[in-house]
Design a protein around this motif. Structure first.
Motif, short mmCIF file in Angstrom:
data_model
loop_
_atom_site.label_atom_id
_atom_site.label_comp_id
_atom_site.label_asym_id
_atom_site.label_seq_id
_atom_site.Cartn_x
_atom_site.Cartn_y
_atom_site.Cartn_z
N SER A 145 31.60 38.75 47.86
CA SER A 145 31.66 40.00 47.11
C SER A 145 32.66 39.82 45.97
N PRO A 146 32.58 40.63 44.92
CA PRO A 146 33.55 40.50 43.82
C PRO A 146 35.00 40.56 44.26
N LYS A 147 35.35 41.48 45.15
CA LYS A 147 36.74 41.60 45.59
C LYS A 147 37.19 40.37 46.39
N ILE A 148 36.34 39.92 47.31
CA ILE A 148 36.68 38.72 48.09
C ILE A 148 36.78 37.52 47.16
N PHE A 149 35.91 37.43 46.16
CA PHE A 149 35.96 36.33 45.21
C PHE A 149 37.27 36.35 44.42
N ALA A 150 37.69 37.53 43.98
CA ALA A 150 38.95 37.64 43.23
C ALA A 150 40.12 37.16 44.09
N GLU A 151 40.11 37.52 45.36
CA GLU A 151 41.16 37.06 46.27
C GLU A 151 41.09 35.54 46.46
N TYR A 152 39.87 35.02 46.52
CA TYR A 152 39.66 33.57 46.68
C TYR A 152 40.21 32.83 45.47
N VAL A 153 39.97 33.35 44.27
CA VAL A 153 40.50 32.73 43.05
C VAL A 153 42.02 32.74 43.06
N LYS A 154 42.60 33.88 43.41
CA LYS A 154 44.06 34.01 43.47
C LYS A 154 44.66 32.97 44.39
N ASP A 155 44.08 32.84 45.58
CA ASP A 155 44.61 31.88 46.56
C ASP A 155 44.38 30.43 46.11
N PHE A 164 40.41 41.83 37.73
CA PHE A 164 38.97 41.53 37.73
C PHE A 164 38.15 42.80 37.51
N THR A 165 36.95 42.58 36.97
CA THR A 165 35.95 43.63 36.91
C THR A 165 34.90 43.35 37.98
N ASP A 166 34.39 44.38 38.59
CA ASP A 166 33.37 44.24 39.63
C ASP A 166 31.99 44.33 38.98
N GLY A 167 31.29 43.19 39.00
CA GLY A 167 29.96 43.14 38.38
C GLY A 167 28.88 43.81 39.20
N GLY A 168 29.22 44.22 40.43
CA GLY A 168 28.27 45.00 41.23
C GLY A 168 27.25 44.19 42.00
N THR A 215 31.03 39.77 36.98
CA THR A 215 32.38 39.86 37.52
C THR A 215 33.27 38.92 36.72
N LEU A 216 34.24 39.50 36.03
CA LEU A 216 35.15 38.72 35.20
C LEU A 216 36.53 38.72 35.85
N VAL A 217 37.05 37.52 36.10
CA VAL A 217 38.35 37.38 36.76
C VAL A 217 39.33 36.76 35.79
N ASP A 218 40.36 37.51 35.46
CA ASP A 218 41.46 37.01 34.63
C ASP A 218 42.54 36.52 35.58
N ALA A 219 42.61 35.19 35.75
CA ALA A 219 43.54 34.61 36.72
C ALA A 219 44.83 34.11 36.08
#
Length: 258
Positions: A145-155, A164-168, A215-219
């Motif tokens: 999911s977008p939120k789990i992916f954002a957390e994955y990128v962070k880690d 991040f934006t949620d692309g849905g 979903t755009l993630v600014d890391a």
């Protein structure tokens, strides 16, 4: 024993200058091409702290990604950070080599290192930039999911935080662009990306991504590009087995989170 010029040539083969964007400044920023090299320090930036670390660790060369000399330099004094870093490097006869957008585009360069850090497979060129060599696109090990992916990128990038934006929609295909690559969004979409991981992003670009279902993630600039320091060290170690190649222990992201 290799010279500064030998180190420069090794890096030029890894990241040829013709891959660089036309506005860029790459190569030897300061130093004596004939100086013998026993130790090389690699970092994302040739900051004052990195130069001091090179002095402490007895390195003859600093290899960095971001150019130490980028915009017009009208003087080299103690009045600004660039001047102080240059004066320290020159005073201690330390060569500074910077490989910027040529290293972004290079095979196994910044964007391949970023894709590897995120565990992407089936990685291909995103075909962005002047030479159509910027960015990479690959597949995640599993849908997220977008939120789990954002957390994955962070880690995965050891980032202090991500926006991040949620692309849905679930994410499997991921585009990456180390640093400020938000304007390459259309290239990411053209390659079928569900998400795009970059380093710097303005509000309007994030709005546009969400409107397009991306979903755009600014890391962060530092976390998305810092893996190149290890890549530089490993590449130079293969070129010069008798030279000690090191990754900076002192350089840190200047951005903090509360």
């Amino acid at each position: 024993m290799p010279t500064v010029n030998d180190v420069l040539h090794c890096l030029e083969l890894f990241a040829p200058y013709e891959l660089a964007e036309s506005w860029d400044n790459c190569g030897l920023m300061t130093g004596d091409r004939t100086r013998k090299v026993e130790r090389i320090l690699c970092a994302l930036d040739a900051t004052e702290d990195v130069i001091v670390e090179a002095i402490r660790r007895d390195a003859q060369v600093v290899v960095a990604h971001h150019p130490l000399i980028f915009t017009s330099v009208h003087c080299v004094t103690e009045d600004d950070a660039t001047g102080r870093a240059l004066r320290q490097a020159i005073r201690h006869d330390i060569a500074v080599i910077c490989m910027h957008t040529n290293a972004d585009c290079a095979k196994s360069g910044v964007n391949d290192a970023l894709a590897a850090a995120l565990g992407l497979s089936n990685v291909i060129n995103m075909e962005a930039g002047e030479n159509k060599m910027l960015g990479r696109v690959g597949d995640l090990p599993a849908r997220m999911s977008p939120k789990i992916f954002a957390e994955y990128v962070k880690d995965s990038l050891d980032a202090g935080g991500v926006r991040f934006t949620d692309g849905g929609k679930p994410i499997r295909r991921v585009a990456v662009g180390g640093g400020a690559c938000g304007k390459m969004m259309d290239c990411a979409l053209a390659k079928g990306a569900d998400a795009f991981v970059i380093g710097d992003c303005s509000y309007d670009i994030m709005q546009r991504a969400q409107s397009l279902g991306l979903t755009l993630v600014d890391a962060g600039h530092f976390p998305t590009e810092n893996p190149i320091a290890k890549t530089f060290a490993e590449h130079l170690g293969r070129c010069f087995p008798t030279v000690t190649t090191m990754v900076s222990e002192d350089h840190r992201d200047c951005i903090q989170f509360v």
